[in-house]
Design an enzyme around this catalytic site. Structure first.
Site, PDB file in Angstrom:
ATOM      1  N   ARG A 130      -3.397   5.494  12.201  1.00 49.05           N
ATOM      2  CA  ARG A 130      -4.468   4.605  12.647  1.00 49.05           C
ATOM      3  C   ARG A 130      -3.858   3.347  13.265  1.00 49.05           C
ATOM      4  O   ARG A 130      -3.080   2.653  12.609  1.00 49.05           O
ATOM      5  CB  ARG A 130      -5.378   4.233  11.477  1.00 49.05           C
ATOM      6  N   HIS A 175      -9.912  -4.708  16.421  1.00 50.96           N
ATOM      7  CA  HIS A 175      -9.329  -5.191  15.172  1.00 50.96           C
ATOM      8  C   HIS A 175      -9.068  -6.696  15.326  1.00 50.96           C
ATOM      9  O   HIS A 175      -7.934  -7.158  15.243  1.00 50.96           O
ATOM     10  CB  HIS A 175      -8.040  -4.438  14.842  1.00 50.96           C
ATOM     11  N   GLU A 220     -13.653  -4.000   9.844  1.00 54.19           N
ATOM     12  CA  GLU A 220     -14.046  -5.055   8.905  1.00 54.19           C
ATOM     13  C   GLU A 220     -14.941  -6.125   9.532  1.00 54.19           C
ATOM     14  O   GLU A 220     -14.555  -7.291   9.672  1.00 54.19           O
ATOM     15  CB  GLU A 220     -12.802  -5.692   8.286  1.00 54.19           C
ATOM     16  N   ASN A 362     -12.322   0.272   3.931  1.00 56.89           N
ATOM     17  CA  ASN A 362     -11.117  -0.462   3.533  1.00 56.89           C
ATOM     18  C   ASN A 362     -11.340  -1.104   2.172  1.00 56.89           C
ATOM     19  O   ASN A 362     -12.354  -1.787   1.976  1.00 56.89           O
ATOM     20  CB  ASN A 362     -10.778  -1.562   4.536  1.00 56.89           C
ATOM     21  N   TYR A 364      -9.141  -2.940  -1.400  1.00 59.70           N
ATOM     22  CA  TYR A 364      -7.883  -3.406  -1.988  1.00 59.70           C
ATOM     23  C   TYR A 364      -8.000  -3.799  -3.456  1.00 59.70           C
ATOM     24  O   TYR A 364      -7.083  -3.541  -4.228  1.00 59.70           O
ATOM     25  CB  TYR A 364      -7.351  -4.610  -1.198  1.00 59.70           C
ATOM     26  N   GLU A 429      -8.002   1.895   4.965  1.00 61.34           N
ATOM     27  CA  GLU A 429      -6.954   0.950   4.534  1.00 61.34           C
ATOM     28  C   GLU A 429      -6.950   0.857   3.018  1.00 61.34           C
ATOM     29  O   GLU A 429      -8.006   0.807   2.387  1.00 61.34           O
ATOM     30  CB  GLU A 429      -7.175  -0.467   5.091  1.00 61.34           C
TER      31      GLU A 429
END
Length: 598
Positions: A130, A175, A220, A362, A364, A429
Site C-alpha cells: 500500500r 494521504h 484517515e 487503520n 493502533y 495500517e
C-alpha cells in the site's frame, strides 16, 4: 476505604472504596481496584485471560499481507521533475511546526529508489504493498489543466516493478498532501474540492487502473478534518474554528470520496474489475470504569464521534442520530440558529450510502473514556463530551499516544461488524514506534505484531468477522509527520546519515515474514511446521541454478572465497604455533636465569 491519612489528611486515598467526605452520609463507592481485587480473590490468582491466550490457526487462503507507506513520508524529490508544492511541503518549511526542523525534501528518497524498495518488499514476503500518490507530482496545480508526465512515469514504473515481483499494488489517492494551489483557494473547506478530487481520481483510474485492483480514496479523514483543521498540529495547520471547520471539511471529504467511488463504479469497474473504498482510522474506546453507566456512555460517544463520523454516512447513510442530536442541541443552546454540523440533502444521503467495496481500517491503540462537561464551549471535544486517558500498566511505545493494547483491535473489529453490517475489512495500517538510539533488535515490534495479528485471527475464526487483509505500518522508518524522524515505525531502518539512505532490516522483518509465510500461527503441539523454516533473502525457497558453492566452517562460500578462507586459517595457525614455541622458550630460559632470547 479512603480514610484520614495522617499528616495528609483526606487528600490522599488508599482505599478500594472512595469515600465522599463532603456528603454527611459518607457514601462508599467502589473503585476499579475493588472490582479487580474481588476478581483476583475469586480466581485465587492470575489465570490467563481470554485476551492473553494465543489462538493457533491460519487465515483464509488468499489473505492479503501487506506493508504501507505514504508519498510525503518516503518519496523526497520535493521539487523534482515538475512536482509542485503540497500543504505538507509548506507546513514542514514553516518554523517550529516539525520537530527538529525535519522535512520531507529527501525523506527516504524513494523517488529514486524503486529497486531498493521492491527488494525489501520481497525480503519481507508480502503479497501487497500500500502506497500513496503525490497529487502534486502528477497534477502540479491540483487540476487537470496540466498533467505532469514525468511524475506519472515514476508511479508507472513502480506499479510495473511491483507486479513483476508478484506484489499487488494498493494505491491511496489522498494521504494528506493536498496541492498548495488548491489550499490557496480554500482547500477542503471549499466545496469545489469535491469536483477537483473526482477529476484527479479520474486521471489515476484511467492511467493505472488496468493494473491496480485495490484503491483507497482518502486516508484517515478524521485526521484531515480534526488534526489538520481543528487542533492545527498537521498541515494545513488551522486551529481557530474548531467548532465548525472540522465538520465542514469532513462533509466535503465524505462527498469527495463518494464521487470518486461512483466514478469508478460507473466508468471503470466493468473493464478494470477493481475495488475502491475509504480508509477510516479509530482507537478503541473502553469505559474508564465498566461498572459506571456514565463512563460507558462516554465511550460510546467517542466511538460515534470518531469512527462513526465517517463510517456511519458511508455504510449506514447520514451522520448518526447521536452526533446530529448532540451538536444541534449544543449549537442552539449557544444561540446559533442552526447546527454546526452540516446536513446532507436526501439526494446526497442516497448517493453517499453504500460507496464502499470493503472497510479500510487503520488502528493502533485503545483509550479509556470518562464524561467531561465543557459547558457551552463550541468545539468538537466539547460536543462529544468525553475525555480520554490510558492505563499506566499498558506497555509504552515511541509515541506518547500509542500504548500496546492488543485486545482493543479484536473489540473494534467486532464493533465494525455489528455497527456496519459485517463488511469485508482490510486492515490498512497497524504498527508501533520507537524513539532514541537505533536498535535493530526491535523485540517490542515483534511482540506487537504477534499479539495484534493474533487478535485479528481471533476476530476472524472465533467471531466470524469478515477480515481479509492485514497491513503493517510502516515498511521503513520515515518522516512521521509533525514529529519528524524522531518516531520510527519502520520494519526497515533507513540510515539517513548515509547519502545512499540504505534500508536495513530490523529483527521484526524476520518475525513478520514468518507469520506471512505461515499465513497465521501454526500450533506448536503439532510439531515443527515447514513454514517456520527461515526464508532465504529474496523470498526464494530454492538454491539458484548452477550453484557451485561449498560449505566452509558452516558458511556457504564460492570456491574462491573458500580457498582464501583456508589459506587465512592456515596462516593464523602457523602464527599461533610460533607464538606458543616462543612462549615455552622464554619460560625455560627464565627458569635457568639465562639472558639469551629466542
Amino acid at each position: 476505604m479512603d480514610s484520614f491519612e495522617w499528616l495528609n489528611g483526606y487528600t490522599v486515598g488508599y482505599g478500594f472504596y472512595h469515600v465522599d467526605f463532603t456528603d454527611p452520609n459518607k457514601p462508599r463507592t467502589p473503585k476499579l481496584s475493588a472490582h479487580f481485587y474481588f476478581q483476583l480473590m475469586k480466581d485465587n490468582g492470575f489465570p490467563i485471560t481470554e485476551d492473553e491466550k494465543m489462538l493457533y490457526g491460519e487465515f483464509p487462503q488468499g489473505f492479503l499481507w501487506s506493508s504501507a507507506t505514504a508519498a510525503y513520508q518516503i518519496e523526497g524529490g520535493w521539487r523534482a521533475d515538475g512536482k509542485s508544492l503540497s500543504i505538507w511541503d509548506k507546513f514542514a518549511h514553516t518554523p517550529l511546526k516539525i520537530f527538529n526542523s525535519d522535512n520531507g525534501d529527501i525523506a527516504c528518497d524513494s523517488y529514486n529508489k524503486i529497486d531498493e524498495d521492491i527488494a525489501i518488499l520481497k525480503q519481507l514476503g508480502v503479497n501487497h504493498y500500500r502506497f500513496s500518490i503525490s497529487w502534486t507530482r502528477v497534477l502540479p496545480d491540483g487540476t487537470t489543466n496540466h498533467i505532469n508526465e514525468v511524475g506519472f512515469r515514476y508511479y508507472d514504473r513502480l506499479v510495473n516493478a511491483l507486479l513483476a515481483a508478484n506484489i499487488q499494488p494498493h494505491i491511496t489517492l489522498y494521504h494528506w498532501d493536498l496541492p498548495q494551489a488548491l489550499q490557496n483557494v480554500g482547500g477542503w473547506e471549499n466545496d469545489t474540492i469535491v469536483q477537483r478530487f473526482r477529476d484527479y481520481a479520474d486521471v489515476m483510474f484511467s492511467r493505472l487502473g488496468d493494473r491496480v485492483k485495490l484503491w483507497v480514496t482518502i486516508n484517515e479523514p478524521y485526521n484531515v478534518a480534526m488534526i489538520g483543521h481543528g487542533y492545527g498540529v498537521a498541515a494545513p495547520g488551522i486551529s481557530f474554528r474548531p467548532g465548525t471547520l472540522p465538520y465542514i471539511v469532513a462533509h466535503n471529504l465524505i462527498k469527495a470520496h463518494a464521487e470518486a467511488w461512483h466514478l469508478y463504479n460507473d466508468k471503470y469497474r466493468g473493464r478494470q474489475n477493481g475495488k475502491v473504498s475509504i480508509t477510516i482510522n479509530s482507537d478503541w474506546s473502553e469505559p474508564r470504569n465498566p461498572y459506571k453507566q456514565e463512563d460507558i456512555d462516554a465511550a460510546r460517544r467517542i466511538m460515534q464521534f470518531y469512527i462513526g463520523w465517517f463510517a456511519h454516512p458511508i455504510f449506514n447513510g447520514d451522520y448518526s442520530e447521536m452526533m446530529k442530536t448532540i451538536i444541534r442541541e449544543r449549537s442552539l443552546a449557544a444561540g446559533l440558529t442552526k447546527s454546526r454540523l452540516p446536513e446532507f440533502t436526501p439526494e446526497e444521503i442516497k448517493r453517499i450510502k453504500g460507496t464502499h467495496d470493503y472497510f479500510g481500517f487503520n488502528h493502533y491503540t485503545t483509550v479509556l473514556a470518562f464524561p467531561v462537561d465543557y459547558g457551552n464551549l463550541q468545539h468538537y471535544d466539547a460536543d462529544r463530551g468525553a475525555g480520554t486517558y490510558v492505563d499506566r500498566t499498558w506497555l509504552d511505545s515511541g509515541s506518547g499516544w500509542l500504548k500496546v493494547t492488543p485486545f482493543g483491535l479484536r473489540r473494534i473489529l467486532n464493533f465494525i461488524k455489528e455497527e456496519y453490517g459485517n463488511p469485508t475489512i482490510i486492515i490498512t495500517e497497524n504498527g508501533v514506534s520507537e524513539r532514541g538510539p537505533t536498535d535493530l533488535k526491535d523485540s517490542h515490534r515483534s511482540y506487537y505484531y504477534e499479539k495484534y495479528i493474533n487478535q485479528v485471527l481471533k476476530a476472524y475464526r472465533l467471531d466470524n468477522v469478515d477480515v481479509r487483509g492485514y497491513t503493517a505500518w510502516s515498511l521503513m522508518d520515515n518522516l512521521e509527520w509533525a514529529t519528524g524522524f524522531s518516531e520510527r515505525f519502520g520494519l526497515f531502518y533507513v540510515n539517513r546519515s548515509d547519502p545512499n539512505v540504505p534500508r536495513v532490516a530490523k529483527e521484526s522483518v524476520s518475525f513478520f515474514s514468518t507469520i506471512i509465510n505461515c499465513n497465521g500461527f501454526p500450533d506448536p503441539a503439532s510439531g515443527p511446521h515447514d513454514c517456520l523454516k527461515p526464508i532465504p533473502e529474496g523470498n526464494s525457497t530454492s538454491a539458484p541454478e548452477n550453484d557451485n558453492s561449498v560449505n566452509f566452517l558452516g558458511l556457504r562460500l564460492s570456491p574462491e572465497e573458500a580457498e582464501t578462507g583456508l589459506n587465512t586459517t592456515f596462516a593464523l595457525l602457523l602464527v599461533a604455533a610460533t607464538g606458543a614455541i616462543c612462549f615455552r622458550c622464554r619460560k625455560k630460559m627464565s627458569n635457568s636465569d639465562k639472558l639469551t632470547t629466542c
